[in-house]
Design a protein around this motif. Structure first.
Motif, PDB file in Angstrom:
ATOM      1  N   GLY A  17      43.316  74.238  57.953  1.00  0.00           N
ATOM      2  CA  GLY A  17      42.825  74.181  59.269  1.00  0.00           C
ATOM      3  C   GLY A  17      41.623  75.111  59.782  1.00  0.00           C
ATOM      4  N   ALA A  18      40.526  74.994  59.199  1.00  0.00           N
ATOM      5  CA  ALA A  18      39.467  75.954  59.257  1.00  0.00           C
ATOM      6  C   ALA A  18      38.910  75.778  60.577  1.00  0.00           C
ATOM      7  N   GLY A  19      38.674  74.524  60.974  1.00  0.00           N
ATOM      8  CA  GLY A  19      37.654  74.313  62.068  1.00  0.00           C
ATOM      9  C   GLY A  19      36.328  74.647  62.102  1.00  0.00           C
ATOM     10  N   ASP A  20      36.014  75.556  63.060  1.00  0.00           N
ATOM     11  CA  ASP A  20      34.648  75.989  62.831  1.00  0.00           C
ATOM     12  C   ASP A  20      34.480  77.482  62.475  1.00  0.00           C
ATOM     13  N   GLY A  21      35.801  77.900  62.085  1.00  0.00           N
ATOM     14  CA  GLY A  21      35.862  78.999  61.215  1.00  0.00           C
ATOM     15  C   GLY A  21      35.441  80.339  62.286  1.00  0.00           C
ATOM     16  N   TYR A  80      36.259  82.388  49.529  1.00  0.00           N
ATOM     17  CA  TYR A  80      36.908  81.790  50.492  1.00  0.00           C
ATOM     18  C   TYR A  80      36.967  80.094  50.473  1.00  0.00           C
ATOM     19  N   ILE A  81      38.070  79.650  50.800  1.00  0.00           N
ATOM     20  CA  ILE A  81      38.485  78.005  50.473  1.00  0.00           C
ATOM     21  C   ILE A  81      38.815  77.442  51.736  1.00  0.00           C
ATOM     22  N   PRO A  82      37.793  77.136  52.565  1.00  0.00           N
ATOM     23  CA  PRO A  82      38.496  76.544  53.946  1.00  0.00           C
ATOM     24  C   PRO A  82      38.998  75.145  53.578  1.00  0.00           C
ATOM     25  N   ILE A  83      40.065  74.585  54.527  1.00  0.00           N
ATOM     26  CA  ILE A  83      40.670  73.414  54.047  1.00  0.00           C
ATOM     27  C   ILE A  83      40.489  72.892  55.484  1.00  0.00           C
ATOM     28  N   ASP A  84      39.910  71.427  55.512  1.00  0.00           N
ATOM     29  CA  ASP A  84      40.195  70.535  56.714  1.00  0.00           C
ATOM     30  C   ASP A  84      40.234  69.370  56.677  1.00  0.00           C
ATOM     31  N   SER A 117      26.375  85.926  50.785  1.00  0.00           N
ATOM     32  CA  SER A 117      27.007  86.352  49.779  1.00  0.00           C
ATOM     33  C   SER A 117      28.072  85.853  49.475  1.00  0.00           C
ATOM     34  N   LEU A 118      28.748  85.365  50.290  1.00  0.00           N
ATOM     35  CA  LEU A 118      30.147  84.838  50.174  1.00  0.00           C
ATOM     36  C   LEU A 118      30.458  83.639  49.600  1.00  0.00           C
ATOM     37  N   THR A 119      31.034  83.704  48.377  1.00  0.00           N
ATOM     38  CA  THR A 119      31.409  82.489  47.470  1.00  0.00           C
ATOM     39  C   THR A 119      32.300  81.447  48.269  1.00  0.00           C
ATOM     40  N   THR A 120      32.062  80.159  48.831  1.00  0.00           N
ATOM     41  CA  THR A 120      32.690  79.552  49.552  1.00  0.00           C
ATOM     42  C   THR A 120      32.998  78.084  48.657  1.00  0.00           C
ATOM     43  N   HIS A 121      34.409  77.383  48.394  1.00  0.00           N
ATOM     44  CA  HIS A 121      34.595  76.245  47.933  1.00  0.00           C
ATOM     45  C   HIS A 121      35.477  75.563  48.917  1.00  0.00           C
ATOM     46  N   GLY A 122      34.799  74.759  49.793  1.00  0.00           N
ATOM     47  CA  GLY A 122      35.663  74.387  50.811  1.00  0.00           C
ATOM     48  C   GLY A 122      36.248  72.959  50.222  1.00  0.00           C
ATOM     49  N   ILE A 123      37.560  72.515  50.839  1.00  0.00           N
ATOM     50  CA  ILE A 123      38.232  71.210  50.579  1.00  0.00           C
ATOM     51  C   ILE A 123      38.602  70.380  51.632  1.00  0.00           C
ATOM     52  N   VAL A 163      46.720  83.083  51.977  1.00  0.00           N
ATOM     53  CA  VAL A 163      46.708  81.762  52.843  1.00  0.00           C
ATOM     54  C   VAL A 163      46.526  82.241  54.299  1.00  0.00           C
ATOM     55  N   LEU A 164      45.736  81.513  55.249  1.00  0.00           N
ATOM     56  CA  LEU A 164      45.340  81.738  56.367  1.00  0.00           C
ATOM     57  C   LEU A 164      45.966  80.683  57.285  1.00  0.00           C
ATOM     58  N   LEU A 165      46.911  80.877  58.269  1.00  0.00           N
ATOM     59  CA  LEU A 165      47.464  79.802  59.110  1.00  0.00           C
ATOM     60  C   LEU A 165      47.236  80.412  60.663  1.00  0.00           C
ATOM     61  N   LEU A 166      45.984  80.373  61.035  1.00  0.00           N
ATOM     62  CA  LEU A 166      45.828  81.178  62.342  1.00  0.00           C
ATOM     63  C   LEU A 166      45.933  80.237  63.633  1.00  0.00           C
ATOM     64  N   GLY A 167      45.945  81.075  64.742  1.00  0.00           N
ATOM     65  CA  GLY A 167      45.742  80.289  66.066  1.00  0.00           C
ATOM     66  C   GLY A 167      46.764  79.791  66.686  1.00  0.00           C
ATOM     67  N   SER A 168      48.142  80.193  65.957  1.00  0.00           N
ATOM     68  CA  SER A 168      49.358  79.674  66.623  1.00  0.00           C
ATOM     69  C   SER A 168      49.629  78.200  66.461  1.00  0.00           C
ATOM     70  N   ASN A 169      48.764  77.554  65.426  1.00  0.00           N
ATOM     71  CA  ASN A 169      49.104  76.249  65.303  1.00  0.00           C
ATOM     72  C   ASN A 169      50.629  75.795  64.936  1.00  0.00           C
TER      73      ASN A 169
END
Ligand code: AVI
Length: 327
Positions: free
Chosen positions: A90-94, A113-117, A136-142, A163-169
């Motif tokens: 749930g990366a949203g706007d990151g 960094y692998i954001p999933i949304d 410089s960051l390698t990003t492979h979103g899904i 794994v990041l699960l932020l924001g008290s979702n």
């Protein structure tokens, strides 16, 4: 760059609309009316939520920023100099994650960094903005749902994951669903993988009540937007002026609860359901739970679902916490 999982492509607009209609039917036919809070987040709702995160009264986002700004060094230490992957559910706007990424990049370039949304447009925006802010960051979103995406990673990479699960979702799930959700994440991960879990702490009830009843009425609009969605997507005839928002803390459940309350007796037709629903004066529709936890509540939830807690960080007011959990 990002990948759109095939499983998502099959979820056509029609299927999603049918699911929405069915959930509205179930919620409005129940003895105590309710609607699932996942329907908050259409484009308007997501914009309103972003406005909420900037409100003076809504402390969680600010507090988590403060925490993420100071944990980079310790997280890098937990990774012991080996290559790893940061997977964000749930990366949203990151916006918050960028703070952590910047801290980590000062210490190591050994991670991608692998954001999933679930939203492709959100992913495209995030991908663009990361190219600007963190070239410089390698990003492979899904683009996909959480589980299909983690399972996909299981087969493509053997690096250790954070794994990041932020924001008290997690707080928006009821307890049984939260447990099922966390245990499913645990099943998708490998021994030693880590989960950084943001959660909102129990605190002064006045502070909580203010956070969910802001004086500018953004939280009210955020809740009422669900009725507007029913009007536009399901051919509903709600007059949203005839409902009011009510946000209250339930100490027994340790949760903020949000309701829309009918201001008068009314009948509302919903075209897509070919049905008219009756709302009595003062009748409530339950919309959202937002659980608040003690550190020990979360410790229990972690252990029940297979994790062990390595560390908890809190902001200076002790309003919010991020826990580092290990598989
Ligand atoms: C997304 N979620 C963690 C928010 C919360 O605080 O539970 C949603 C929200 N509802 C009202 N204000 C914010």
């Amino acid at each position: 760059s990002y990948l759109v999982l095939d499983s998502l492509r099959h979820q056509t607009q029609d299927v999603l609309k049918e699911q929405f209609a069915f959930d509205v039917l179930m919620g409005f036919s129940a003895p105590s009316k309710f609607l699932p809070s996942k329907y908050f987040y259409d484009a308007t709702g997501s914009r309103l939520f972003e406005q909420i995160t900037e409100l003076e009264e809504y402390y969680p986002t600010r507090c988590e920023f403060e925490i993420l700004n100071k944990v980079g060094g310790e997280i890098a230490e937990f990774m012991q100099g080996k290559p790893f992957e940061i997977v964000e559910l749930g990366a949203g706007d990151g916006r918050k994650t960028k703070v952590l990424l910047s801290q980590l990049l000062k210490l190591t370039d050994q991670f991608s960094y692998i954001p999933i949304d679930i939203s492709e447009s959100a992913m495209a925006d995030l991908d663009d903005s990361l190219k600007q802010s963190h070239p410089s960051l390698t990003t492979h979103g899904i683009v996909g749902d959480y589980f299909a995406s983690i399972r996909h990673l299981e087969n493509t990479s053997d690096r250790r994951k954070l794994v990041l699960l932020l924001g008290s979702n997690i707080g928006n799930f009821d307890f049984p669903s939260a447990k099922r959700f966390l245990h499913s994440i645990w099943k998708c991960l490998n021994h030693n993988d880590l989960l950084l879990m943001g959660f909102d702490l129990k605190k002064d009830i006045e502070v909580l009540t203010r956070a969910y009843n802001d004086k500018h009425g953004i939280t009210r609009d955020f809740n009422l937007n669900v009725l507007t969605r029913i009007n536009t997507e399901l051919d509903g005839e709600f007059d949203i002026q005839r409902f009011t928002h009510h946000g209250m803390y339930n100490p027994r459940h340790g949760a903020m609860e949000s309701y829309l309350v009918s201001l008068e007796h009314q009948e509302v037709h919903i075209g897509a359901l070919e049905k008219t629903f009756e709302f009595n004066a003062h009748e409530a529709i339950h919309l959202e739970l937002s659980h608040k936890y003690l550190l020990s509540d979360m410790q229990h939830l972690a252990e029940q679902t297979g994790f062990s807690v390595l560390k908890n960080w809190q902001d200076s007011q002790c309003y919010f916490a991020d826990g580092l959990w290990q598989v």
